[in-house]
Design a protein around this motif. Structure first.
Motif, PDB file in Angstrom:
ATOM      1  N   THR A 499       0.849  -1.188   0.000  1.00 38.95           N
ATOM      2  CA  THR A 499       0.000   0.000   0.000  1.00 38.95           C
ATOM      3  C   THR A 499       0.886   1.240   0.000  1.00 38.95           C
ATOM      4  O   THR A 499       1.767   1.373   0.857  1.00 38.95           O
ATOM      5  N   VAL A 500       0.660   2.131  -0.954  1.00 37.05           N
ATOM      6  CA  VAL A 500       1.370   3.402  -1.033  1.00 37.05           C
ATOM      7  C   VAL A 500       0.364   4.512  -0.755  1.00 37.05           C
ATOM      8  O   VAL A 500      -0.674   4.586  -1.420  1.00 37.05           O
ATOM      9  N   VAL A 501       0.649   5.347   0.245  1.00 41.72           N
ATOM     10  CA  VAL A 501      -0.268   6.405   0.665  1.00 41.72           C
ATOM     11  C   VAL A 501       0.390   7.758   0.440  1.00 41.72           C
ATOM     12  O   VAL A 501       1.559   7.955   0.807  1.00 41.72           O
ATOM     13  N   VAL A 502      -0.348   8.700  -0.142  1.00 43.90           N
ATOM     14  CA  VAL A 502       0.088  10.089  -0.275  1.00 43.90           C
ATOM     15  C   VAL A 502      -0.798  10.929   0.635  1.00 43.90           C
ATOM     16  O   VAL A 502      -2.019  11.008   0.421  1.00 43.90           O
ATOM     17  N   ASP A 503      -0.193  11.526   1.686  1.00 46.45           N
ATOM     18  CA  ASP A 503      -0.913  12.432   2.578  1.00 46.45           C
ATOM     19  C   ASP A 503      -0.736  13.855   2.047  1.00 46.45           C
ATOM     20  O   ASP A 503       0.387  14.376   2.002  1.00 46.45           O
ATOM     21  N   VAL A 504      -1.839  14.473   1.662  1.00 49.00           N
ATOM     22  CA  VAL A 504      -1.816  15.799   1.050  1.00 49.00           C
ATOM     23  C   VAL A 504      -1.921  16.859   2.139  1.00 49.00           C
ATOM     24  O   VAL A 504      -2.822  16.803   2.993  1.00 49.00           O
ATOM     25  N   GLY A 505      -0.989  17.814   2.132  1.00 52.03           N
ATOM     26  CA  GLY A 505      -1.028  18.902   3.099  1.00 52.03           C
ATOM     27  C   GLY A 505      -2.342  19.661   3.025  1.00 52.03           C
ATOM     28  O   GLY A 505      -2.949  19.805   1.951  1.00 52.03           O
ATOM     29  N   ASP A 506      -2.792  20.167   4.191  1.00 46.11           N
ATOM     30  CA  ASP A 506      -4.116  20.794   4.280  1.00 46.11           C
ATOM     31  C   ASP A 506      -4.296  21.976   3.326  1.00 46.11           C
ATOM     32  O   ASP A 506      -5.423  22.233   2.880  1.00 46.11           O
ATOM     33  N   TYR A 507      -3.218  22.671   3.015  1.00 45.08           N
ATOM     34  CA  TYR A 507      -3.366  23.925   2.277  1.00 45.08           C
ATOM     35  C   TYR A 507      -2.893  23.796   0.832  1.00 45.08           C
ATOM     36  O   TYR A 507      -2.586  24.794   0.185  1.00 45.08           O
ATOM     37  N   TRP A 508      -2.912  22.577   0.319  1.00 40.04           N
ATOM     38  CA  TRP A 508      -2.362  22.338  -1.013  1.00 40.04           C
ATOM     39  C   TRP A 508      -3.319  21.532  -1.876  1.00 40.04           C
ATOM     40  O   TRP A 508      -4.113  20.732  -1.370  1.00 40.04           O
ATOM     41  N   ALA A 509      -3.173  21.728  -3.188  1.00 42.76           N
ATOM     42  CA  ALA A 509      -3.923  20.946  -4.180  1.00 42.76           C
ATOM     43  C   ALA A 509      -2.941  20.444  -5.227  1.00 42.76           C
ATOM     44  O   ALA A 509      -1.975  21.137  -5.565  1.00 42.76           O
ATOM     45  N   PHE A 510      -3.183  19.232  -5.739  1.00 46.61           N
ATOM     46  CA  PHE A 510      -2.249  18.634  -6.701  1.00 46.61           C
ATOM     47  C   PHE A 510      -2.999  18.119  -7.925  1.00 46.61           C
ATOM     48  O   PHE A 510      -4.072  17.520  -7.809  1.00 46.61           O
ATOM     49  N   ASP A 511      -2.386  18.343  -9.092  1.00 42.51           N
ATOM     50  CA  ASP A 511      -2.822  17.651 -10.302  1.00 42.51           C
ATOM     51  C   ASP A 511      -1.575  17.141 -11.016  1.00 42.51           C
ATOM     52  O   ASP A 511      -0.452  17.353 -10.543  1.00 42.51           O
ATOM     53  N   ASN A 512      -1.804  16.454 -12.146  1.00 40.52           N
ATOM     54  CA  ASN A 512      -0.688  15.789 -12.838  1.00 40.52           C
ATOM     55  C   ASN A 512       0.132  14.938 -11.854  1.00 40.52           C
ATOM     56  O   ASN A 512       1.359  14.940 -11.870  1.00 40.52           O
ATOM     57  N   LEU A 513      -0.570  14.233 -11.011  1.00 44.62           N
ATOM     58  CA  LEU A 513       0.077  13.475  -9.946  1.00 44.62           C
ATOM     59  C   LEU A 513       0.456  12.071 -10.434  1.00 44.62           C
ATOM     60  O   LEU A 513      -0.386  11.342 -10.964  1.00 44.62           O
ATOM     61  N   PHE A 514       1.737  11.729 -10.240  1.00 46.29           N
ATOM     62  CA  PHE A 514       2.259  10.401 -10.570  1.00 46.29           C
ATOM     63  C   PHE A 514       2.828   9.776  -9.300  1.00 46.29           C
ATOM     64  O   PHE A 514       3.344  10.473  -8.427  1.00 46.29           O
ATOM     65  N   ILE A 515       2.734   8.467  -9.232  1.00 44.49           N
ATOM     66  CA  ILE A 515       3.420   7.717  -8.182  1.00 44.49           C
ATOM     67  C   ILE A 515       4.308   6.681  -8.854  1.00 44.49           C
ATOM     68  O   ILE A 515       3.831   5.892  -9.686  1.00 44.49           O
ATOM     69  N   TYR A 516       5.575   6.701  -8.499  1.00 45.01           N
ATOM     70  CA  TYR A 516       6.530   5.716  -9.022  1.00 45.01           C
ATOM     71  C   TYR A 516       6.923   4.804  -7.864  1.00 45.01           C
ATOM     72  O   TYR A 516       7.587   5.234  -6.923  1.00 45.01           O
TER      73      TYR A 516
END
Length: 605
Positions: A499-516
């Motif tokens: 399981t790979v988890v990305v915890d996103v900071g409260d004040y941020w938004a992400f697109d074009n997101l890749f996980i390697y």
């Protein structure tokens, strides 16, 4: 024996025998030879031999040698011997002048050719002797030691040290390896020091010989010099010399260094912060060969000095209490990710602190939440920042105190909670898209009062001391990974879930997101399995299976056996018709602009 020097001596004896030729004068008359056959060992500095003839000159001759080093005796007896034959009863006529490998009278042609041939052999053998001696002198065993010993063990507690023995590649094999360790067994008051209770090497008990060091030098329990006299060890008075006999016949240069685990015991009366010194060195009892022949090959040491204070040394400063702290290594920014700073106090078993006061200094740019018990109660908070507010340079210290704290060797302490907000005290962004991480540093001091067990020692008020700092890193997002099968239950071809988890900071938004994701050697992607994506955002959740176009399983890396898998997360959000696709918003970042007024407990992952 097999000693190189013994072999060379044998060669030299043969050369002397070959040099015993009859002299001839110019008329061809033979004269009595002025050298007699040597039958005693050449290394003996003097010997006597009776002539076997029945002439009137039959009597004892004495060969007297000076004490030139052995290698000179090997090289020079052929032309200019350092030994002279003397006969006190025989007249020293011209015909009997002492010469070793040459003659006084003019030789005939036949004798001259014989002498020339002998000279050629002498030159060749001398060269061989010199070559052999150069190897003997330059190549020796070099015992070498290093050690790791705890610098601040708890007062009265036992501890172990690791002592490593090696023989460098430039050396030759050494025989009969041992350690010498001098420990301050008498301590500061005569009966409150550190002693050795045992040692093991590769699970095998090591034989230990001990000698108490007195005002006079003492004999080494193993090593002896070339006169069969034990080497000496001199001081420090009251310490004990422990000689550890390693369970190896030899240590060769290309051998992996061997490490012995040595057990130490402290007296319960030992002095606090006594700065006790443990001295050590390595040695070879039988030196450069396996024979017990100290006359030719005495014991050798890493340090030849009889004074242990010139050897390797390790310092031991017993302590009664320690303070440490542990903050999260890295975490996302925001109120949805509160973090802990755990401050731990550990007191030595059997000791009691009448009081101990700890001051933990928090970094700037954090909001202080609380200070609660981590392992036990009984402490009092003396000062702390205002809860739920940014700390300031003048108000960022949490100070707490324990009274009459008895030690068990197990830590107790407090938990300080905090988080990193959106803006600092100057209303500036703490993190930005170009500065997406920031290091936070935690420092602290402590002081205590303690009454020693030893009535000869005064009460101690330990001055304010800084304990080691710790750091943590806040980031705009954090990636973490876990495996759902314990390593002990792994079997060939058994399934392993990752399981790979990305915890996103409260004040941020992400697109074009890749996980390697990279899986290590020994694991391979199961092509029959379809990866899934789960998203939590603003309190809502969604999941979907990856379509083949949104993930790629790469071939195995031939260099290290790893395998990389590429996940196009934003594309998968679009393919699954996620409500905010292809963007993921943090817990305090609605679709509009980020805000500091967000509900607790709604992180985005």
């Amino acid at each position: 024996g097999n000693s190189p020097r013994c072999v060379l001596a044998s060669v030299s004896r043969q050369l002397l025998r070959d040099g015993e030729t009859a002299e001839k004068n110019s008329t061809g008359e033979e004269h009595e030879a002025t050298t007699t056959q040597q039958t005693q060992p050449f290394l003996n500095p003097s010997f006597q031999k009776n002539s076997n003839n029945n002439s009137k000159h039959q009597q004892k001759q004495t060969r007297t040698c000076n004490h030139t080093p052995n290698f000179l005796l090997f090289i020079f007896p052929l032309r200019l011997s350092s030994c002279a034959l003397s006969d006190p009863h025989r007249p020293r006529t011209k015909a009997h002048k002492r010469n070793t490998a040459t003659v006084v009278a003019q030789p005939g042609r036949k004798q001259k050719m014989k002498t020339m041939k002998e000279s050629v052999w002498i030159v060749v053998l001398c060269a061989l002797l010199i070559m052999s001696l150069s190897v003997t002198v330059s190549a020796v065993a070099l015992p070498t030691s290093s050690a790791t010993v705890p610098a601040t063990p708890f007062i009265g507690a036992s501890f172990t040290g690791a002592f490593t023995f090696s023989n460098p590649p430039s050396a030759t094999a050494g025989f009969g390896p041992f350690f010498d360790i001098v420990s301050p067994t008498s301590g500061a008051d005569g009966n409150d020091g550190i002693s050795i209770t045992g040692a093991t090497l590769l699970g095998t008990a090591v034989t230990i010989k001990s000698v108490v060091l007195t005002a006079a030098c003492v004999n080494h329990p193993l090593a002896i010099d070339n006169t069969h006299t034990p080497f000496q060890v001199c001081g420090p008075v009251g310490s004990t010399l422990y000689t550890l006999v390693l369970p190896f016949g030899s240590v060769v240069p290309d051998q992996v260094p061997v490490t012995a685990t040595v057990s130490f015991a402290q007296s319960p009366l030992i002095d606090l912060n006594g700065n006790f010194r443990i001295y050590y060195r390595a040695g070879f009892n039988f030196a450069n060969d396996e024979l017990d022949n100290p006359c030719c090959d005495p014991s050798i040491f890493e340090f030849s000095s009889t004074n242990p204070t010139t050897w390797n040394a390790a310092s031991v400063n017993p302590t009664v209490a320690t303070v440490t702290h542990d903050a999260t290594a890295k975490f996302p920014q925001g109120i949805n990710y509160p973090q802990t700073d755990i401050v731990t106090i550990t007191v030595a078993s059997g000791q009691t602190l009448s009081t101990i006061t700890v001051s933990e200094v928090l970094p700037l740019n954090v909001v202080y939440l609380s200070c609660t018990a981590a392992f036990s109660t009984g402490f009092t908070v003396l000062t702390q920042p205002t809860a739920n507010q940014l700390v300031t340079s003048s108000a960022r210290t949490v100070t707490f105190r324990y009274n009459n704290l008895s030690g068990t060797g197990v830590g107790i302490g407090v938990t300080i909670r905090y988080y990193v907000p959106y803006l600092d005290t100057s209303s500036q962004l703490i993190l930005t898209s170009t500065a997406s991480t920031r290091t936070l540093s935690f420092t602290g001091t402590y002081t205590y009062a303690w009454t020693p067990t030893d009535v000869r020692d005064p009460q101690v008020t330990f001055p304010s001391t800084t304990y080691p700092a710790t750091t943590s890193t806040v980031q705009t997002f954090v990636t973490r990974k876990s495996i759902d099968t314990a390593a002990s239950s792994l079997q060939v071809n058994s399934p392993v879930g990752i399981t790979v988890v990305v915890d996103v900071g409260d004040y941020w938004a992400f697109d074009n997101l890749f996980i390697y994701d990279v899986i290590g050697d020994g694991l391979r992607f199961d092509n029959s399995f379809t990866p899934t994506l789960q998203v939590a955002q603003h309190g809502a959740t969604a999941s979907s299976s990856f379509v083949p176009a949104n993930f790629l399983v790469n071939t195995v890396n031939a260099a290290d056996g790893s395998q990389k898998i590429d996940f196009q997360v934003s594309n998968q959000l679009t393919s699954s018709s996620f409500v905010t696709a292809p963007t993921v918003y943090g817990g305090c970042h609605p679709v509009a602009a980020p805000t500091t007024n967000c509900a607790f407990g709604r992180p985005a992952t």
